[in-house]
Design a protein around this motif. Structure first.
Motif, PDB file in Angstrom:
ATOM      1  N   ASN A   1      -0.232 -54.653  25.530  1.00  0.00           N
ATOM      2  CA  ASN A   1      -0.159 -53.487  24.662  1.00  0.00           C
ATOM      3  C   ASN A   1      -1.552 -52.942  24.366  1.00  0.00           C
ATOM      4  O   ASN A   1      -2.563 -53.497  24.809  1.00  0.00           O
ATOM      5  N   ILE A   2      -1.581 -51.893  23.586  1.00  0.00           N
ATOM      6  CA  ILE A   2      -2.817 -51.209  23.220  1.00  0.00           C
ATOM      7  C   ILE A   2      -2.943 -51.228  21.709  1.00  0.00           C
ATOM      8  O   ILE A   2      -1.953 -51.064  20.990  1.00  0.00           O
ATOM      9  N   ILE A   3      -4.161 -51.441  21.214  1.00  0.00           N
ATOM     10  CA  ILE A   3      -4.434 -51.268  19.794  1.00  0.00           C
ATOM     11  C   ILE A   3      -5.416 -50.120  19.656  1.00  0.00           C
ATOM     12  O   ILE A   3      -6.344 -49.954  20.463  1.00  0.00           O
ATOM     13  N   ALA A   4      -5.198 -49.286  18.645  1.00  0.00           N
ATOM     14  CA  ALA A   4      -6.019 -48.095  18.465  1.00  0.00           C
ATOM     15  C   ALA A   4      -5.857 -47.621  17.028  1.00  0.00           C
ATOM     16  O   ALA A   4      -5.153 -48.227  16.219  1.00  0.00           O
ATOM     17  N   ARG A   5      -6.514 -46.523  16.720  1.00  0.00           N
ATOM     18  CA  ARG A   5      -6.344 -45.899  15.412  1.00  0.00           C
ATOM     19  C   ARG A   5      -6.174 -44.404  15.601  1.00  0.00           C
ATOM     20  O   ARG A   5      -6.671 -43.820  16.571  1.00  0.00           O
ATOM     21  N   THR A   6      -5.482 -43.784  14.667  1.00  0.00           N
ATOM     22  CA  THR A   6      -5.365 -42.331  14.700  1.00  0.00           C
ATOM     23  C   THR A   6      -6.645 -41.733  14.143  1.00  0.00           C
ATOM     24  O   THR A   6      -7.355 -42.362  13.355  1.00  0.00           O
ATOM     25  N   SER A   7      -6.956 -40.518  14.548  1.00  0.00           N
ATOM     26  CA  SER A   7      -8.181 -39.882  14.087  1.00  0.00           C
ATOM     27  C   SER A   7      -7.966 -39.245  12.725  1.00  0.00           C
ATOM     28  O   SER A   7      -6.854 -39.141  12.228  1.00  0.00           O
ATOM     29  N   GLY A   8      -9.063 -38.825  12.107  1.00  0.00           N
ATOM     30  CA  GLY A   8      -8.989 -38.146  10.821  1.00  0.00           C
ATOM     31  C   GLY A   8      -9.237 -39.076   9.649  1.00  0.00           C
ATOM     32  O   GLY A   8      -9.317 -40.298   9.788  1.00  0.00           O
TER      33      GLY A   8
ATOM     34  N   LYS B   1      -0.657 -40.586  25.394  1.00  0.00           N
ATOM     35  CA  LYS B   1       0.130 -39.386  25.131  1.00  0.00           C
ATOM     36  C   LYS B   1      -0.027 -38.906  23.688  1.00  0.00           C
ATOM     37  O   LYS B   1       0.508 -37.879  23.321  1.00  0.00           O
ATOM     38  N   GLN B   2      -0.740 -39.687  22.883  1.00  0.00           N
ATOM     39  CA  GLN B   2      -0.874 -39.347  21.476  1.00  0.00           C
ATOM     40  C   GLN B   2      -2.339 -39.335  21.071  1.00  0.00           C
ATOM     41  O   GLN B   2      -3.223 -39.690  21.842  1.00  0.00           O
ATOM     42  N   ASP B   3      -2.570 -38.933  19.822  1.00  0.00           N
ATOM     43  CA  ASP B   3      -3.906 -38.709  19.294  1.00  0.00           C
ATOM     44  C   ASP B   3      -4.498 -40.016  18.776  1.00  0.00           C
ATOM     45  O   ASP B   3      -4.387 -40.330  17.599  1.00  0.00           O
ATOM     46  N   TYR B   4      -5.110 -40.811  19.681  1.00  0.00           N
ATOM     47  CA  TYR B   4      -5.670 -42.099  19.290  1.00  0.00           C
ATOM     48  C   TYR B   4      -7.126 -42.219  19.704  1.00  0.00           C
ATOM     49  O   TYR B   4      -7.557 -41.630  20.688  1.00  0.00           O
ATOM     50  N   ARG B   5      -7.848 -43.018  18.912  1.00  0.00           N
ATOM     51  CA  ARG B   5      -9.251 -43.308  19.205  1.00  0.00           C
ATOM     52  C   ARG B   5      -9.476 -44.809  19.290  1.00  0.00           C
ATOM     53  O   ARG B   5      -8.659 -45.601  18.837  1.00  0.00           O
ATOM     54  N   ASP B   6     -10.633 -45.179  19.849  1.00  0.00           N
ATOM     55  CA  ASP B   6     -11.054 -46.584  19.921  1.00  0.00           C
ATOM     56  C   ASP B   6      -9.961 -47.464  20.507  1.00  0.00           C
ATOM     57  O   ASP B   6      -9.573 -48.491  19.944  1.00  0.00           O
TER      58      ASP B   6
ATOM     59  N   HIS C   1     -13.451 -46.440  12.968  1.00  0.00           N
ATOM     60  CA  HIS C   1     -14.097 -47.302  13.965  1.00  0.00           C
ATOM     61  C   HIS C   1     -13.104 -48.302  14.565  1.00  0.00           C
ATOM     62  O   HIS C   1     -11.904 -48.107  14.504  1.00  0.00           O
ATOM     63  N   LEU C   2     -13.632 -49.391  15.142  1.00  0.00           N
ATOM     64  CA  LEU C   2     -12.807 -50.289  15.945  1.00  0.00           C
ATOM     65  C   LEU C   2     -11.850 -51.103  15.084  1.00  0.00           C
ATOM     66  O   LEU C   2     -12.169 -51.479  13.957  1.00  0.00           O
ATOM     67  N   VAL C   3     -10.670 -51.380  15.650  1.00  0.00           N
ATOM     68  CA  VAL C   3      -9.666 -52.198  14.980  1.00  0.00           C
ATOM     69  C   VAL C   3      -9.327 -53.386  15.877  1.00  0.00           C
ATOM     70  O   VAL C   3      -9.637 -53.386  17.068  1.00  0.00           O
ATOM     71  N   GLN C   4      -8.697 -54.402  15.307  1.00  0.00           N
ATOM     72  CA  GLN C   4      -8.474 -55.658  16.025  1.00  0.00           C
ATOM     73  C   GLN C   4      -7.113 -56.226  15.666  1.00  0.00           C
ATOM     74  O   GLN C   4      -6.625 -56.048  14.546  1.00  0.00           O
ATOM     75  N   LYS C   5      -6.499 -56.932  16.615  1.00  0.00           N
ATOM     76  CA  LYS C   5      -5.317 -57.747  16.340  1.00  0.00           C
ATOM     77  C   LYS C   5      -5.705 -59.207  16.533  1.00  0.00           C
ATOM     78  O   LYS C   5      -6.303 -59.572  17.541  1.00  0.00           O
ATOM     79  N   THR C   6      -5.372 -60.054  15.566  1.00  0.00           N
ATOM     80  CA  THR C   6      -5.729 -61.467  15.651  1.00  0.00           C
ATOM     81  C   THR C   6      -4.622 -62.257  16.347  1.00  0.00           C
ATOM     82  O   THR C   6      -3.509 -61.760  16.541  1.00  0.00           O
TER      83      THR C   6
END
Length: 205
Positions: free
Chosen positions: A45-52, A32-37, A77-82
């Motif tokens: 859950n989901i991990i992502a990053r906002t664009s821009g 529902k929001q502006d997320y990438r990767d 680019h890609l992000v991670q949760k450890t």
């Protein structure tokens, strides 16, 4: 990807949300929001990053409720949760340095901007607890001359796209980071405890 669910995220600036489809192409989920990767975590859950250029790193529930969001540090680019509940990603880092001998003549007499990368690890409160810079550990003496010679191309804006990191990954068993840097054709293994480079695979090998 979760079992039975494939995620697509838009790359074009105007298409930055994500959708999840089943094997028949039916849409089961959309962001529902502006997320990438976008990637799914083991906790659902989901991990992502906002664009821009001021990209934030975020963790969201399947219903797009935010459980964590970073400051606008410029994640790309890609992000991670450890498994230690920390968050890992790349941000751009820029410094001014003289241009090498391959530089177009109009850039040879003054410093130019080199765009590198920094690995950033955040705790669950968003504090930076570990960072590693390509300027400190790779060094601008290691470069791909193609991106120097292309400085006067319309897309360069007079900036050397030096390392162009694409992904960082933390390996718990080895206590090591793996960093992929597209523009110098190299993957590096980094000792997490000392920050020293263990090996390079690629042009810097």
């Amino acid at each position: 990807i979760l079992e039975g669910l494939t995620i697509f995220t838009g790359y074009h600036q105007s298409i930055t949300s994500g959708i999840g489809i089943d094997k028949y192409g039916e849409i089961l989920w959309f962001s529902k929001q502006d997320y990438r990767d976008i990637k799914f975590l083991k906790n659902g859950n989901i991990i992502a990053r906002t664009s821009g250029s001021n990209g934030r790193l975020a963790e969201l529930s399947i219903n797009s409720d935010t459980t964590f969001i970073s400051e606008p540090l410029g994640f790309h680019h890609l992000v991670q949760k450890t498994s230690m509940n920390t968050y890992l990603g790349l941000i751009h880092l820029s410094e001014a340095h003289l241009c090498p001998s391959e530089c177009p003549i109009i850039f040879q007499n003054y410093p130019v901007t080199w765009k590198g990368d920094s690995i950033i690890e955040l705790d669950s409160n968003g504090n930076i607890i570990w960072e590693w810079s390509t300027f400190d550990y790779i060094g601008i003496q290691n470069y791909n001359s193609f991106y120097i010679e292309s400085l006067n191309s319309p897309n360069s804006n007079g900036i050397i796209d030096w390392t162009h990191g694409n992904e960082v990954f933390y390996n718990e068993e080895e206590n090591a980071m793996y960093l992929s840097m597209r523009n110098i054709n190299t993957i590096s293994k980094i000792d997490y405890a000392t920050k020293d480079i263990i090996w390079h695979l690629g042009d810097l090998d």
